[in-house]
Design an enzyme around this catalytic site. Structure first.
Site, PDB file in Angstrom:
ATOM      1  N   ILE A  74       6.396  65.176  27.096  1.00  0.00           N
ATOM      2  CA  ILE A  74       6.055  66.232  26.144  1.00  0.00           C
ATOM      3  C   ILE A  74       5.010  65.613  25.230  1.00  0.00           C
ATOM      4  CG2 ILE A  74       8.063  65.664  24.670  1.00  0.00           C
ATOM      5  CD1 ILE A  74       8.136  68.713  24.017  1.00  0.00           C
ATOM      6  N   PHE A  75       3.847  66.246  25.163  1.00  0.00           N
ATOM      7  CA  PHE A  75       2.695  65.591  24.537  1.00  0.00           C
ATOM      8  C   PHE A  75       1.860  66.620  23.777  1.00  0.00           C
ATOM      9  CE2 PHE A  75      -1.783  64.160  24.723  1.00  0.00           C
ATOM     10  CZ  PHE A  75      -1.661  62.896  24.161  1.00  0.00           C
ATOM     11  N   VAL A  76       1.476  66.255  22.548  1.00  0.00           N
ATOM     12  CA  VAL A  76       0.536  67.059  21.762  1.00  0.00           C
ATOM     13  C   VAL A  76      -0.663  66.161  21.464  1.00  0.00           C
ATOM     14  CG1 VAL A  76       0.171  68.305  19.594  1.00  0.00           C
ATOM     15  CG2 VAL A  76       2.396  68.421  20.731  1.00  0.00           C
ATOM     16  N   ARG A  81       2.058  66.924  14.082  1.00  0.00           N
ATOM     17  CA  ARG A  81       2.708  67.109  12.774  1.00  0.00           C
ATOM     18  C   ARG A  81       2.452  68.506  12.204  1.00  0.00           C
ATOM     19  NH1 ARG A  81       1.146  62.149  13.580  1.00  0.00           N
ATOM     20  NH2 ARG A  81      -0.993  62.667  13.007  1.00  0.00           N
ATOM     21  N   GLY A 136       4.047  71.275  14.056  1.00  0.00           N
ATOM     22  CA  GLY A 136       5.108  72.125  14.604  1.00  0.00           C
ATOM     23  C   GLY A 136       4.933  72.478  16.071  1.00  0.00           C
ATOM     24  N   ASN A 149       9.363  53.992  18.565  1.00  0.00           N
ATOM     25  CA  ASN A 149       8.680  55.216  18.147  1.00  0.00           C
ATOM     26  C   ASN A 149       9.566  55.980  17.160  1.00  0.00           C
ATOM     27  OD1 ASN A 149       7.012  57.409  17.911  1.00  0.00           O
ATOM     28  ND2 ASN A 149       6.832  57.811  20.120  1.00  0.00           N
ATOM     29  N   VAL A 150       9.668  55.421  15.943  1.00  0.00           N
ATOM     30  CA  VAL A 150      10.641  55.943  14.968  1.00  0.00           C
ATOM     31  C   VAL A 150      10.325  57.377  14.543  1.00  0.00           C
ATOM     32  CG1 VAL A 150      11.449  53.731  14.060  1.00  0.00           C
ATOM     33  CG2 VAL A 150       9.368  54.742  13.138  1.00  0.00           C
ATOM     34  N   ASN A 151       9.048  57.739  14.491  1.00  0.00           N
ATOM     35  CA  ASN A 151       8.711  59.125  14.131  1.00  0.00           C
ATOM     36  C   ASN A 151       9.282  60.095  15.157  1.00  0.00           C
ATOM     37  OD1 ASN A 151       7.297  58.360  11.882  1.00  0.00           O
ATOM     38  ND2 ASN A 151       5.296  58.364  12.904  1.00  0.00           N
ATOM     39  N   TYR A 194      13.329  64.047  17.084  1.00  0.00           N
ATOM     40  CA  TYR A 194      14.288  64.498  18.095  1.00  0.00           C
ATOM     41  C   TYR A 194      15.681  64.689  17.490  1.00  0.00           C
ATOM     42  CZ  TYR A 194      10.729  63.275  21.584  1.00  0.00           C
ATOM     43  OH  TYR A 194       9.578  63.200  22.328  1.00  0.00           O
TER      44      TYR A 194
END
Lengths: 214, 214
Positions: A141-143, A149, A151, A180-182, A187
Site C-alpha cells: 500500500i503506497f502513496v 499525510r 488521509g 517505520n514508526v510513523n 496502522y
C-alpha cells in the site's frame, strides 16, 4: 494586501480507488520502484512492465480479490470521477493548499483528462486455518511522497478493509518494517494489532532453485 | 544373547505427501487443533469440518497451488504407496526403532489399509511486486508429536519448495514464532533467511467488522 495570518484557500481533490487496468502498469512499476527506494530494498527490485502485466493480468482474468488484485488511486482536482465497474471507492478531500507534485508529468492519466495517479495497493487472498476462512493480505500500500499525510492511505486501507469484511473474510493482514514508526502508529490508529513474536522465513534465489534437483 | 551394544533393528516407513481429499478434513482439523495447542493459541481456534471443507474444497475445484492447497502426510510401515494424480512426493525412511503413536486410532486412514496421517501442509500463492512473480506461502506445516525429529518436516518442506521452484515461483515464505528456536534452526538449515525487521499487522474481529459501516 492580505494579512499574513489569513487562512490559505482550501483545495478540493476527488479520490477514486479503482481496479487497475493494463494501461496502469507503467505507473505501478514506477511506484514499486519508489517504494523499494523508501524501504532501502532497490537491490531486490526486478519488476518490468512485461512481468507485471503477465502476472497481474492473467488470461482469462480472475475475479477481483480472489487472486492477485492491483488497485490504483486516481486523483482529480477538476471534476468528480464517474463510477464504473472498476471503482472500489470514491471520496472527496479538502486540502489546506494545492499540492506541488514534481512527478506530475510521469503520473498523469493516459486518458489526458487531468487526473493523476498518486498511489496503489496490491492484495491477494490468504487463509487462516484457525478460522478456516480466507483473509486478505495487502502486499503493498503506497502513496507517492507529495500526497502523504493527507488521509489517502487511510482512504485506501479503509476501502480495502471494508470490501474484505463485506466478502466475509476473517482478517486483513500486511507487514511493516519495525523501524517505520510513523507507519506503525498509523496502522494502530486504524485498529490493527502489530505482532511482535512472528518472523518471516524465506527461500529465494539459489536457496530455492536447489530444491529443483532434489 | 546378543551383546548390549547391538544396533537396534531398523524400521522402514514409506511416506507420501499428497493433495488432501475431502475425507482427510477431520484429520486436518484435529492436527490444526494440536498445532494451536503447541503455539499456545487455542483461543483463536474456531475451524470446523464444515468450514474447512467449504473453504479448502471449493466447487468448482481450483488447480493445485493456484489457490488454497492442503496436503497430507501419509505413512505406511507395511507397503509402499501407489502414486496417483494426488501424489506430490514419495520417499522411504529408515527409523532406528518403531514409533509409538498414542493417537494412532484417531489418525488411521479411513481406507483401513494400515496407513496413518502424521502431518499436513496448507499453502497458497502470494505475490512479490519487487520480483513481479507469484510465490508460495506456507500457512502451516505440521508433524504430529511422535513423528518429529525424524526428517518428515524436511521431506514436506523440500517437496513443496521443489514444486514451487518447478512452477517458476520466486519465493517460498512462511512464519515462525521467535521463541521457537528449534524450528528457526531447522529452517535456517534448509537454506531459509529469517527476517528480523518485519512485523505482521492484522485487522480482525470487531476491528475489521467496523469498516463495513464506513
Amino acid at each position: 494586501m492580505s494579512p499574513p495570518s489569513a487562512a490559505a484557500e482550501s483545495t478540493t481533490v476527488w479520490a477514486e480507488l479503482r481496479h487497475a487496468e493494463p494501461s496502469d502498469v507503467p505507473f505501478i512499476r514506477r511506484m514499486i520502484y519508489q517504494m523499494a527506494e523508501f524501504e532501502r530494498l532497490t537491490h531486490l527490485f526486478s519488476a518490468t512492465d512485461t512481468s507485471l502485466l503477465s502476472t497481474l493480468f492473467p488470461s482469462p482474468p480472475l475475479p477481483h480479490f480472489f487472486s492477485f488484485t492491483p488497485l490504483v488511486l486516481y486523483l482529480s482536482s477538476t471534476s468528480p470521477p464517474v463510477p464504473s465497474s472498476q471503482t472500489l471507492s470514491i471520496t472527496q478531500f479538502s486540502l489546506s493548499s494545492p499540492v506541488v507534485d514534481p512527478d506530475e508529468a510521469d503520473f498523469g492519466s493516459p486518458l489526458g483528462d487531468g487526473r493523476r495517479i498518486a498511489g496503489f495497493v496490491i492484495c491477494f487472498p490468504n487463509y487462516s486455518t484457525f478460522l478456516a476462512k480466507p483473509g486478505l493480505y495487502i502486499e503493498d500500500i503506497f502513496v507517492r511522497e507529495p500526497w502523504r499525510r493527507m488521509g489517502f492511505g487511510k482512504f485506501m486501507l479503509s476501502s480495502v478493509a471494508k470490501k474484505a469484511a463485506e466478502l466475509g473474510m476473517g482478517r486483513v493482514e500486511w507487514c511493516v518494517l519495525d523501524w517505520n514508526v510513523n507507519a506503525i502508529e498509523f496502522y494502530k490508529g486504524m485498529g490493527a494489532e502489530v505482532f511482535q513474536e512472528w518472523r518471516i522465513c524465506r527461500l529465494t534465489g539459489p536457496s530455492l532453485e536447489k530444491y529443483k534437483d532434489e
